[in-house]
Design a protein around this motif. Structure first.
Motif, short mmCIF file in Angstrom:
data_model
loop_
_atom_site.label_atom_id
_atom_site.label_comp_id
_atom_site.label_asym_id
_atom_site.label_seq_id
_atom_site.Cartn_x
_atom_site.Cartn_y
_atom_site.Cartn_z
N UNK A 242 12.07 -21.40 -111.11
CA UNK A 242 11.92 -19.97 -110.74
C UNK A 242 13.07 -19.54 -109.82
N UNK A 243 13.47 -20.41 -108.89
CA UNK A 243 14.57 -20.08 -107.96
C UNK A 243 15.88 -19.94 -108.73
N UNK A 244 16.08 -20.82 -109.71
CA UNK A 244 17.30 -20.75 -110.56
C UNK A 244 17.38 -19.36 -111.22
N UNK A 245 16.23 -18.91 -111.77
CA UNK A 245 16.21 -17.59 -112.43
C UNK A 245 16.53 -16.48 -111.44
N UNK A 246 15.95 -16.59 -110.24
CA UNK A 246 16.17 -15.56 -109.21
C UNK A 246 17.65 -15.52 -108.81
N UNK A 247 18.27 -16.70 -108.69
CA UNK A 247 19.69 -16.75 -108.31
C UNK A 247 20.57 -16.18 -109.42
N UNK A 248 20.21 -16.48 -110.66
CA UNK A 248 20.97 -15.94 -111.80
C UNK A 248 20.88 -14.41 -111.82
N UNK A 249 19.66 -13.91 -111.54
CA UNK A 249 19.42 -12.45 -111.59
C UNK A 249 19.83 -11.76 -110.29
N UNK A 250 20.22 -12.55 -109.28
CA UNK A 250 20.53 -12.05 -107.93
C UNK A 250 19.38 -11.20 -107.38
N UNK A 251 18.18 -11.63 -107.66
CA UNK A 251 16.98 -10.90 -107.21
C UNK A 251 16.07 -11.89 -106.48
N UNK A 252 15.99 -11.74 -105.15
CA UNK A 252 15.23 -12.71 -104.34
C UNK A 252 13.96 -12.05 -103.80
N UNK A 253 13.53 -11.03 -104.49
CA UNK A 253 12.39 -10.24 -104.02
C UNK A 253 11.07 -10.97 -104.27
N UNK A 254 10.05 -10.53 -103.55
CA UNK A 254 8.70 -11.08 -103.73
C UNK A 254 8.27 -10.96 -105.20
N UNK A 255 8.58 -9.79 -105.78
CA UNK A 255 8.16 -9.55 -107.17
C UNK A 255 8.81 -10.58 -108.10
N UNK A 256 10.11 -10.78 -107.95
CA UNK A 256 10.79 -11.71 -108.85
C UNK A 256 10.30 -13.14 -108.63
N UNK A 257 10.11 -13.51 -107.35
CA UNK A 257 9.71 -14.90 -107.06
C UNK A 257 8.23 -15.16 -107.36
N UNK A 258 7.49 -14.09 -107.73
CA UNK A 258 6.07 -14.29 -108.06
C UNK A 258 5.94 -15.21 -109.28
#
Ligand SMILES: Cc1cc2nc3c(=O)[nH]c(=O)nc-3n(C[C@H](O)[C@H](O)[C@H](O)COP(=O)(O)OP(=O)(O)OC[C@H]3O[C@@H](n4cnc5c(N)ncnc54)[C@H](O)[C@@H]3O)c2cc1C
Length: 406
Positions: free
Chosen positions: A318-334
């Protein structure tokens, strides 16, 4: 000192080392901080399940673990409050036919040293606070214990894998533990205990049920011996768990014989087990919690290493996806928490039911009496060691009717 990383991992136990290895392998810049100097001990039963072995295989380090001191475990022995003992083999048709017992001082060190290949690692760095910008966690403050200086480390995502007393969790306001979802545990090493076999032993002695007294065989005749009980039950009984465990060892008719010539190696240690019978929030803006920090220990068996490593694996994806998307928000990390509970949630539910069933001592007595005689029931118990569908059967009244008639 101020540094910028993709991911900052607080705590290098099984959860923190696992997430660091996976993320480092994916090419992310990872900083792993631990307050301890490794190798370090961790109070535990040292039983490493098939679930952990699955993640070890994914990490590519099975051979490293198998070449270190450990024992192989091929079954789980259960005894009831009235003393009936049944040895249940790990089923052979699930691709994982044994587990390990390996001292955490050894096991955690292997994982931690391997993490050094994929992450920047600072030992003896105790995290003392989180740093926030608005709602988002963006870093931590840490004390370098060698120089007694404070450092600030920044990252896109902060991972709290700092165990049962997680500073990250406490600073986020999530530190309170409900004693109905917390287990207290004590353990010591013994040599010279008789009757050790190839199974870990869970003894549901009268004073502890649905908690248990355990004897887990390590290498060279050493045993990890201990007890666990729900913190709320311990409080109600006003119990000193170490004294109660010594009473079992010295006075219980079976164990006083088995410990007659046994000697303690080192001393007793105690620690808490935050259980997955409650769903703790495990993600937010710029942060995730893994392992014990996220309260992921099985409420029936007390297994936490496999779940900690599983959360490290799911967290890394999940963190890999967030880093790729440059989105570290609560919504993305859910996505992390959703995927985690998709995998572990039903196990926790089944184990919570088994823990509650275990409070009925008479039922545990009857079940193990019947299991001694019934092939069908032993097969059910064996399947339930690895198969959640089989474990779910324990909450079905029809299962008990069939078991009573078996
Ligand atoms: C008595 C007992 C018996 C158990 N028996 C078993 C068993 O047989 N099998 C099993 O699977 N599970 C068992 N468990 C559960 C298991 O020990 C845990 O679930 C497992 O250790 C969780 O791993 P983790 O990586 O989340 O946390 P931990 O293993 O606790 O690692 C946390 C790390 O964070 C570091 N840290 C803490 N605070 C800070 C800070 N402020 N700054 C920097 N670093 C920090 C610590 O030094 C540590 O290295 C047992 C637990 C207990 C208490």
């Amino acid at each position: 000192m101020e540094s910028n990383y993709d991911v900052l991992v607080v705590g290098g136990g099984p959860a923190g080392s696992t997430v660091s290895i996976f993320l480092g392998k994916m090419g992310h810049k990872v900083l792993l901080l631990d307050k301890a100097k490794f190798p370090r001990d961790k109070t535990c039963g040292d039983a490493i399940s098939g679930k952990s072995r699955g993640v070890l295989r994914d990490l590519g380090i099975t051979e490293i673990v198998e070449s270190a001191p450990h024992s192989k475990v091929f079954g789980v022995g259960f005894s009831s409050p009235d003393g009936t003992y049944v040895d249940i083999p790990i089923p052979q048709n699930y691709g994982i036919d044994y587990g390990y017992c390996c001292k955490r001082e050894v096991y955690d060190n292997l994982l931690f040293q391997h993490a050094k290949k994929f992450a920047t690692v600072y030992e003896e760095h105790e995290v003392t606070d989180i740093i926030k910008e608005g709602e988002a966690v963006v870093g931590v403050k840490a004390l370098d214990k060698k120089t007694n200086t404070e450092h600030v480390f920044k990252a896109k995502i902060v991972v709290g894998s700092d165990g049962a007393t997680s500073i990250v969790s406490r600073k986020l306001g999530l530190g309170e533990s409900n004693p109905d979802h917390l287990c207290a545990g004590v353990r010591a090493y013994y040599k010279g205990v008789t009757g050790l076999g190839k199974s870990i032993e869970l003894h549901f002695v009268d004073s502890l049920v649905p908690g248990y007294f355990w004897i887990f065989p390590l290498e060279n005749g050493l045993a990890n011996v201990g007890s666990g009980i729900l913190a709320s039950d311990m409080k109600k009984k006003n119990m000193n768990l170490r004294d109660e465990t010594l009473k079992i060892i010295n006075e219980h008719p079976v164990f006083k014989e088995r410990f007659k010539s046994a000697e303690i190696v080192g001393g007793w240690k105690g620690w808490n087990l935050p259980l997955g019978s409650t769903h703790k929030k495990a993600h937010g803006n710029g942060w995730v919690l893994l392992g014990d920090a996220a309260s992921l220990i099985d409420p029936f068996s007390g297994e936490g290493i496999g779940n900690a490593m599983t959360s490290g694996k799911i967290g890394a994806a999940a963190i890999h996806k967030a880093l790729e998307a440059k989105d570290y928000s609560e919504k993305f990390l859910s996505e992390y928490e959703n995927n985690l509970w998709e995998v572990l949630g039903h196990e926790f539910k089944n184990s919570d039911r088994m823990q509650k069933t275990g409070k009925r001592k008479w039922l545990v007595n009857i079940l193990l009496h019947k299991a001694k005689r019934s092939d069908w029931l032993r097969k059910q118990l064996s399947a339930s060691l690895l198969d959640q569908k089989a474990r779910k059967g324990f909450s079905d009244p029809l299962f008990y009717i069939r078991a009573l008639l078996a």
